[in-house]
Write a protein that holds these residues in place. Structure first.
Motif, PDB file in Angstrom:
ATOM      1  N   VAL A 172     -13.013  15.901  81.759  1.00 15.06           N
ATOM      2  CA  VAL A 172     -11.401  15.344  81.715  1.00 15.06           C
ATOM      3  C   VAL A 172     -11.227  14.723  80.548  1.00 15.06           C
ATOM      4  O   VAL A 172     -12.104  13.601  80.387  1.00 15.06           O
ATOM      5  CB  VAL A 172     -10.914  14.697  82.847  1.00 15.06           C
ATOM      6  CG1 VAL A 172      -9.669  14.189  82.944  1.00 15.06           C
ATOM      7  CG2 VAL A 172     -11.072  15.750  84.364  1.00 15.06           C
ATOM      8  N   PRO A 173     -10.431  14.737  79.676  1.00 20.47           N
ATOM      9  CA  PRO A 173     -10.269  13.734  78.431  1.00 20.47           C
ATOM     10  C   PRO A 173     -10.148  12.103  78.926  1.00 20.47           C
ATOM     11  O   PRO A 173      -9.513  11.850  79.950  1.00 20.47           O
ATOM     12  CB  PRO A 173      -8.891  13.870  78.009  1.00 20.47           C
ATOM     13  CG  PRO A 173      -8.476  15.462  78.366  1.00 20.47           C
ATOM     14  CD  PRO A 173      -9.179  15.707  79.852  1.00 20.47           C
ATOM     15  N   ASP A 174     -11.013  11.394  78.250  1.00 17.36           N
ATOM     16  CA  ASP A 174     -10.950   9.911  78.493  1.00 17.36           C
ATOM     17  C   ASP A 174      -9.504   9.472  78.683  1.00 17.36           C
ATOM     18  O   ASP A 174      -9.310   8.508  79.317  1.00 17.36           O
ATOM     19  CB  ASP A 174     -11.532   9.227  77.445  1.00 17.36           C
ATOM     20  CG  ASP A 174     -13.287   9.565  77.309  1.00 17.36           C
ATOM     21  OD1 ASP A 174     -13.648   9.949  78.367  1.00 17.36           O
ATOM     22  OD2 ASP A 174     -13.932   9.278  76.429  1.00 17.36           O
ATOM     23  N   GLY A 175      -8.408   9.791  77.955  1.00 15.23           N
ATOM     24  CA  GLY A 175      -6.946   9.204  78.057  1.00 15.23           C
ATOM     25  C   GLY A 175      -6.330   9.992  79.144  1.00 15.23           C
ATOM     26  O   GLY A 175      -5.248   9.432  79.139  1.00 15.23           O
ATOM     27  N   ALA A 176      -6.828  10.802  79.886  1.00 12.46           N
ATOM     28  CA  ALA A 176      -6.209  11.478  80.989  1.00 12.46           C
ATOM     29  C   ALA A 176      -5.811  10.208  82.049  1.00 12.46           C
ATOM     30  O   ALA A 176      -6.278   9.247  82.168  1.00 12.46           O
ATOM     31  CB  ALA A 176      -7.015  12.497  81.593  1.00 12.46           C
ATOM     32  N   PRO A 177      -4.849  10.550  83.032  1.00  7.61           N
ATOM     33  CA  PRO A 177      -4.273   9.341  83.894  1.00  7.61           C
ATOM     34  C   PRO A 177      -5.805   9.303  84.827  1.00  7.61           C
ATOM     35  O   PRO A 177      -6.494  10.116  84.973  1.00  7.61           O
ATOM     36  CB  PRO A 177      -3.332  10.066  84.871  1.00  7.61           C
ATOM     37  CG  PRO A 177      -2.683  11.007  83.774  1.00  7.61           C
ATOM     38  CD  PRO A 177      -3.783  11.787  82.877  1.00  7.61           C
ATOM     39  N   VAL A 178      -5.742   8.276  85.262  1.00  8.01           N
ATOM     40  CA  VAL A 178      -7.011   7.834  86.354  1.00  8.01           C
ATOM     41  C   VAL A 178      -7.138   8.651  87.508  1.00  8.01           C
ATOM     42  O   VAL A 178      -8.065   9.210  87.647  1.00  8.01           O
ATOM     43  CB  VAL A 178      -6.867   6.509  86.602  1.00  8.01           C
ATOM     44  CG1 VAL A 178      -5.823   6.088  87.557  1.00  8.01           C
ATOM     45  CG2 VAL A 178      -8.410   5.956  87.150  1.00  8.01           C
TER      46      VAL A 178
END
Length: 190
Positions: A172-178
């Protein structure tokens, strides 16, 4: 985030989602591939009763192995009421004295209160997400509690210790929602 607040928020979050489960949803598949919605409801309600027993050092009201299903249908005809009863008992047990800081005897061996509450908080919150996904409800979790649970999961569930119902992490991309990062870390497709 304080341990009791995280547990309370996870219980509340899943309770809101559970109230949106309709009778026609009970046979629907869930992200937990071996369980339909009814089985997942039974697992979550059973987990709350099990945590009550583990927090208090008493025998479980409804015996269940951690990560398993109770021997009886706890959801019944009114899953929301069954959940509310189990949630109230678990929250009361967790909020008593030094429950969240002392050692507890569990089926998995002795466990410090922060670890026991961490696993219970994770289980209840993430299965709420599973229920939301299975029933077409919004699955976005509260940012603060999701970040708390993700930090606990990263510390407590390294890849080499996974098995059973905890699948390998998905990218999952690091900038994705938590919420997406938490779901992906626990092997769920966000």
């Amino acid at each position: 985030m304080e341990l009791y607040a995280a547990f309370e928020q996870s219980v509340s979050s899943t309770g809101r989602i559970l109230k949106g489960v309709r009778p026609g949803d009970l046979a629907a598949p869930t992200p937990c591939s071996e369980w339909d919605v009814r089985a997942l409801l039974n697992h979550v309600i059973g987990t709350l009763w099990l945590s009550t027993a583990l927090f208090t050092g008493q025998e479980p009201r409804y015996p269940m192995a951690p990560g398993g299903l109770p021997g009886t249908d706890l959801a019944g005809d009114d899953p929301a009421a069954a959940y509310d009863e189990a949630a109230a008992a678990a929250l009361a047990a967790a909020g008593t004295g030094d429950t969240l800081t002392r050692m507890h005897v569990t089926p998995l061996g002795e466990m410090p209160g922060p670890v026991l509450s961490g696993f219970t908080t994770l289980d209840v919150l993430v299965h709420g997400w599973d229920l939301a996904r299975a029933t077409g409800q919004p699955a976005e979790l509260d940012t603060a509690v999701a970040e708390h649970v993700l930090a606990f999961a990263r510390q407590s569930l390294p890849e080499e210790n996974r098995g059973g119902r905890i699948a390998p992490a998905l990218p999952v991309p690091d900038g994705a929602p938590v919420t997406d990062r938490l779901a992906g870390f626990l092997g769920r497709q966000p």
